[in-house]
Write an enzyme that holds these catalytic residues in place. Sequence first.
Site, PDB file in Angstrom:
ATOM      1  N   HIS A 130       0.860  -1.228   0.281  1.00 55.39           N
ATOM      2  CA  HIS A 130      -0.716   0.021  -0.354  1.00 55.39           C
ATOM      3  C   HIS A 130       0.572   1.195   0.026  1.00 55.39           C
ATOM      4  O   HIS A 130       1.098   2.028  -1.386  1.00 55.39           O
ATOM      5  CB  HIS A 130      -1.053  -0.073   1.127  1.00 55.39           C
ATOM      6  CG  HIS A 130      -2.290   1.313   1.649  1.00 55.39           C
ATOM      7  ND1 HIS A 130      -2.600   1.245   1.289  1.00 55.39           N
ATOM      8  CD2 HIS A 130      -1.304   2.759   1.638  1.00 55.39           C
ATOM      9  CE1 HIS A 130      -2.946   2.460   1.115  1.00 55.39           C
ATOM     10  NE2 HIS A 130      -2.401   3.027   1.860  1.00 55.39           N
ATOM     11  N   GLU A 131       1.652   1.236   1.272  1.00 55.88           N
ATOM     12  CA  GLU A 131       2.731   2.740   1.089  1.00 55.88           C
ATOM     13  C   GLU A 131       3.291   2.413  -0.958  1.00 55.88           C
ATOM     14  O   GLU A 131       3.989   3.795  -0.476  1.00 55.88           O
ATOM     15  CB  GLU A 131       3.686   1.966   2.073  1.00 55.88           C
ATOM     16  CG  GLU A 131       2.900   2.315   3.474  1.00 55.88           C
ATOM     17  CD  GLU A 131       2.094   3.658   4.114  1.00 55.88           C
ATOM     18  OE1 GLU A 131       2.569   4.224   3.217  1.00 55.88           O
ATOM     19  OE2 GLU A 131       1.129   3.382   3.884  1.00 55.88           O
ATOM     20  N   HIS A 134       0.878   4.694  -2.294  1.00 52.25           N
ATOM     21  CA  HIS A 134       1.524   5.553  -3.209  1.00 52.25           C
ATOM     22  C   HIS A 134       3.155   6.502  -3.531  1.00 52.25           C
ATOM     23  O   HIS A 134       2.509   7.683  -3.942  1.00 52.25           O
ATOM     24  CB  HIS A 134       1.585   6.495  -1.148  1.00 52.25           C
ATOM     25  CG  HIS A 134      -0.165   6.587  -0.362  1.00 52.25           C
ATOM     26  ND1 HIS A 134      -0.970   7.186  -1.147  1.00 52.25           N
ATOM     27  CD2 HIS A 134      -0.243   5.823   0.260  1.00 52.25           C
ATOM     28  CE1 HIS A 134      -2.143   6.068  -0.634  1.00 52.25           C
ATOM     29  NE2 HIS A 134      -0.928   5.636   0.579  1.00 52.25           N
ATOM     30  N   GLU A 203      -6.230   7.687  -1.221  1.00 52.86           N
ATOM     31  CA  GLU A 203      -6.258   5.707   0.211  1.00 52.86           C
ATOM     32  C   GLU A 203      -6.960   4.281  -0.710  1.00 52.86           C
ATOM     33  O   GLU A 203      -6.275   3.106  -0.708  1.00 52.86           O
ATOM     34  CB  GLU A 203      -7.283   5.968   1.062  1.00 52.86           C
ATOM     35  CG  GLU A 203      -6.433   6.727   2.614  1.00 52.86           C
ATOM     36  CD  GLU A 203      -4.362   6.419   2.826  1.00 52.86           C
ATOM     37  OE1 GLU A 203      -4.259   4.796   2.811  1.00 52.86           O
ATOM     38  OE2 GLU A 203      -3.924   6.948   2.877  1.00 52.86           O
TER      39      GLU A 203
END
Length: 278
Positions: A130-131, A134, A203
Amino acid sequence: MHRTKTFLLMFSLIIVFMFFGGMIAGEDGIVMAFVFALAINLISYWNSDQLAIKMTKSKPLSEAEAPEIYRIVRRLSQNAELPMPDIYLTPSNQPNAFATGRNPEHAAVAVTQGLINLLNEDELEGVIAHELAHVKNRDTLISTMAAVMAGALAFLARMGRFRMIFGGRRNNNGAGALLQLVAIIFAPLAAILIKMAISRSREYIADETGGKISGNPEGLASALEKMERYSQGGQPMQVNEAAAHMFILNPLSREGMAKLFSSHPPTAERIKRLRQVK
């Protein structure tokens, strides 16, 4: 699109600062606010990774200290076709993580000790993917600049309060005092609204992209469930409020007004969407 969003955020910071600066200190306030906002934009652009690290009191994490984390980050970075980011440890028992940096070549991923302690390998992979999403989606710069903007607006509000108390009779009468009061109240609110607009949609996108990077959306869904349960009963993280939106889950208290103005979408909805990914 990335450059356009960055430019719009930088331009918004200058306009908002000049507006509230003028309300607090008139023409002199507009000039000072313009110079201050311009300096903040330049500093936050070129030093976004280190600013976020300092705001969260994170420290470098070596491979000898966390070989499993390095192995996961290295493999997922290859999956995402990204350079290996710097890895940091945020000193908190709350399970959480964030990414920062102006581009993939200057990126960093930070995890808390609580995250390492709570999650299994599949779940750690989900959070780290997930990070990295980003980073891949190039929204870490915008996120960090929004954090700096929120902190700067909070500082502006404090300066307004100081001016009202010690600015002398000339500044504390009539319309001038009313404008100062409005600026003190609404400057922090403007920062909250900007963070909400940036964070909520990104998100969902990072969840979807992260699921593709890891190849296992269920890992992130399970991690979010555990992290949400912990946040319901555990203590909020001791972190600068301006940086709260950078984390995968809101690290602060989500009661009352804080819940209403949360920069993160509902965790249950995020989990539902992840489990619908085929």
